[in-house]
Design a protein around this motif. Sequence first.
Motif, short mmCIF file in Angstrom:
data_model
loop_
_atom_site.label_atom_id
_atom_site.label_comp_id
_atom_site.label_asym_id
_atom_site.label_seq_id
_atom_site.Cartn_x
_atom_site.Cartn_y
_atom_site.Cartn_z
N GLU A 76 1.91 1.69 -3.62
CA GLU A 76 0.78 2.17 -4.43
C GLU A 76 0.51 3.65 -4.16
O GLU A 76 0.27 4.44 -5.07
N TYR A 77 0.55 4.03 -2.88
CA TYR A 77 0.21 5.38 -2.45
C TYR A 77 1.13 6.43 -3.08
O TYR A 77 0.67 7.46 -3.57
N LYS A 108 0.81 -1.22 0.00
CA LYS A 108 0.00 0.00 0.00
C LYS A 108 0.85 1.27 0.00
O LYS A 108 0.47 2.27 -0.61
N LYS A 160 -7.00 8.47 -8.76
CA LYS A 160 -7.78 7.59 -9.63
C LYS A 160 -7.11 6.23 -9.83
O LYS A 160 -7.64 5.38 -10.53
N GLY A 161 -5.94 6.06 -9.21
CA GLY A 161 -5.24 4.78 -9.33
C GLY A 161 -4.32 4.67 -10.52
O GLY A 161 -3.74 3.61 -10.77
N THR A 166 0.82 6.20 -7.43
CA THR A 166 -0.41 6.39 -8.22
C THR A 166 -1.16 7.63 -7.74
O THR A 166 -0.98 8.08 -6.61
#
Length: 717
Positions: free
Chosen positions: A467-468, A464, A474-475, A471
């Motif tokens: 990812e944080y 996570k 909106k991912g 991105t």
Amino acid sequence: MTKKKRIISTKHKEKLRNLKRNILNIFIKNPNKQYNYKQISTILDYKNPRQREFVIQGLLSLVSEKQLTEIKTGKYQINSIKESVTGKIDFSQNGNAYLIVDGLEKDIFIPKGKTGKALQNDMVKAIVHQFKNRKPEGEVIEILERYKTKFVAKFEYSPNKNFGFAVVNKPSVHTDFFIPKDKFNGAKNGQLVVVQLLDWQDKEDSPTGSIVEVLGDPGENETEIHAILSEYGLPYTFPYEVEKEAEKLDIRILEDEISKRRDMRTVTTFTIDPIDAKDFDDALSIEKLDNGNWEIGIHIADVSHYVKPGTLLDKEAYLRGTSVYLVDRVVPMLPEVLSNNVCSLRPKEDKYTFSAVFELDEKAQVKKQWFGRTVIHSDRRFTYEEAQEIIEGKKGDFEEEIHTLNNLAKLLREDRMNKGAISFDKIEVKFNLDENKNPVGVYFKIGKDSNHLIEEFMLLANKKVSEYVSTNKKGNPTDRTFIYRIHDDPDPIKLLSLKQFVNTLGYDINITNKYKTYQSINKLLADVKGKGEENMIETLTIRTMSKAKYSTENVGHYGLAFDYYSHFTSPIRRYPDVIAHRLLQDFLDKKPSANKEIIENMAKHCSNMEKLAADAERDSIKYMQVKFMEKHLGESFEGVITGVTEYGIYVEIKEFGTEGMIKTRDIRDDDYRYDEKTYSIIGQRTGNQYQLGDTVFIKVIKANLEKKQLDFELIEN
């Protein structure tokens, strides 16, 4: 650059590398022929204009690398004997070597006597001799860069001579070092030493060296462990200045600093670690929310609060890259005042942490997330064994919280496996040591629910965080620089070899597509659980996988089935985690993205140090295994064949997880020949066969501490 563009760029580079390899192989097979791009395209069956443009690109790239020469406009030929190639040299035990050249599918054979003054892993320049009806052969003409200049060796000299020799106990190093008397530096005959390469004159058979450190007498524990560390260039003490800087750190927990952090000291928090751990990197907190969900905090030691860029502490930690976990000790990345005291999340103490906090529902789905600096207070320190007893029904502290975390972890693990993660639960060999650090017993460490509990929440945080930072809301991927832990897809050729091998043992894997591959590998690993061939098949499957490493180029993590993954949870013992903390904080502070080239160079260094540490750890295990088996000379054991070569078979003793070799020439009942198709040796007269995975009975006949080798003898059942 968007994620799509990065993927296309990476795939393009890989395709170009493969194309160049194929083009070069055509020229190598026909060294006297000249080809234009049309002829090469025809041979490769490249028919459309775009493919042919790609061939031109490959040819021009090979010319720029001096692998090919443009003889006349549009006509190319492989470079002649006058041209040279550059690569890394890899020696065999018999003194022959191979040159590993980027872009070349097959390594170039270099016969013994043509290796010049090269040593193992040196970058060298070589000329290639082309022969009719024979494979090309290389000849080293220049040493471009020494891989290493310090070697662990045994010192040998006679009192009546004014020189000695340092003998390196490595099959890949095919020379001794000549040591003049004024370079002995107090070393005595028979001692293990560290020798520094000074020079190697053209007319001399041996390089000249100087003894720069005396390690001690062979066979002594401290000597052997220091020799292992020295072999890989790993330190075992901290410089005085670094220790002093660590001692001067302000280790107080200050109200002013707490006010800048999220205060989580009142939330139930505890650690779960190995029984002998002293550096507690991570803690878990758990709190039931009014909506019925759970707030789970993954709290990581805030090393970057104390270790600032540019300090002596930071420079030393970066040089080491990682802590080294040997059988009888830990060589920490950070001085003990930090690793075991200030940063360690010890119970009943307030600590600064960097945290990932998640709101999870009953199905372990992440509903909310928060990242930032915190202060915590651990209520209890659990060992894995204590937590496991509670999971299995024993009453104890925080039993409801542990059961909840365990249930959530199982759901996280199940979701991971369903999405394509591969389940490796490799058994680790551990030793019971006496007060003198001598091995007195062997046991096997097997991962249980308490281990998986911690593992799943650390994986969640690592995923996570990655990812944080990488991105947007909106991912979609951003261009921001981050350090990833990447694991590329397996090599199809290695997968095919694994399939062929497990077929000989009665198993199978389906490698027709990615989904079926991971599905069938997991089934294979489940099928061999508890069987004699389990450890061997797990090891071979791991070798089939690409090597995980650090990079700023994200390609995802195949083994975990994550698109984004980083190391964030162990900054006390891994420098990449410190980098990740700093980059995350920069992101939270809305600072500009870090310089990608700088972070990439740091990532490569950390990957290299990780490999050296892993090699040292493996050597320490081999050393302890041989030392333990010294007490069992002449005894017989049941074993399983874990490796087969033309010169012998490797057997692992089931009781101890210890591997040794039975030389083929010592099996007296027949003349045995190696059959590479069946991974076996076969008796020419009797047809007797010894194959990978077979159970055999052996006697321990020799334990060589210097070489870290065991010799076995095959006996009747």
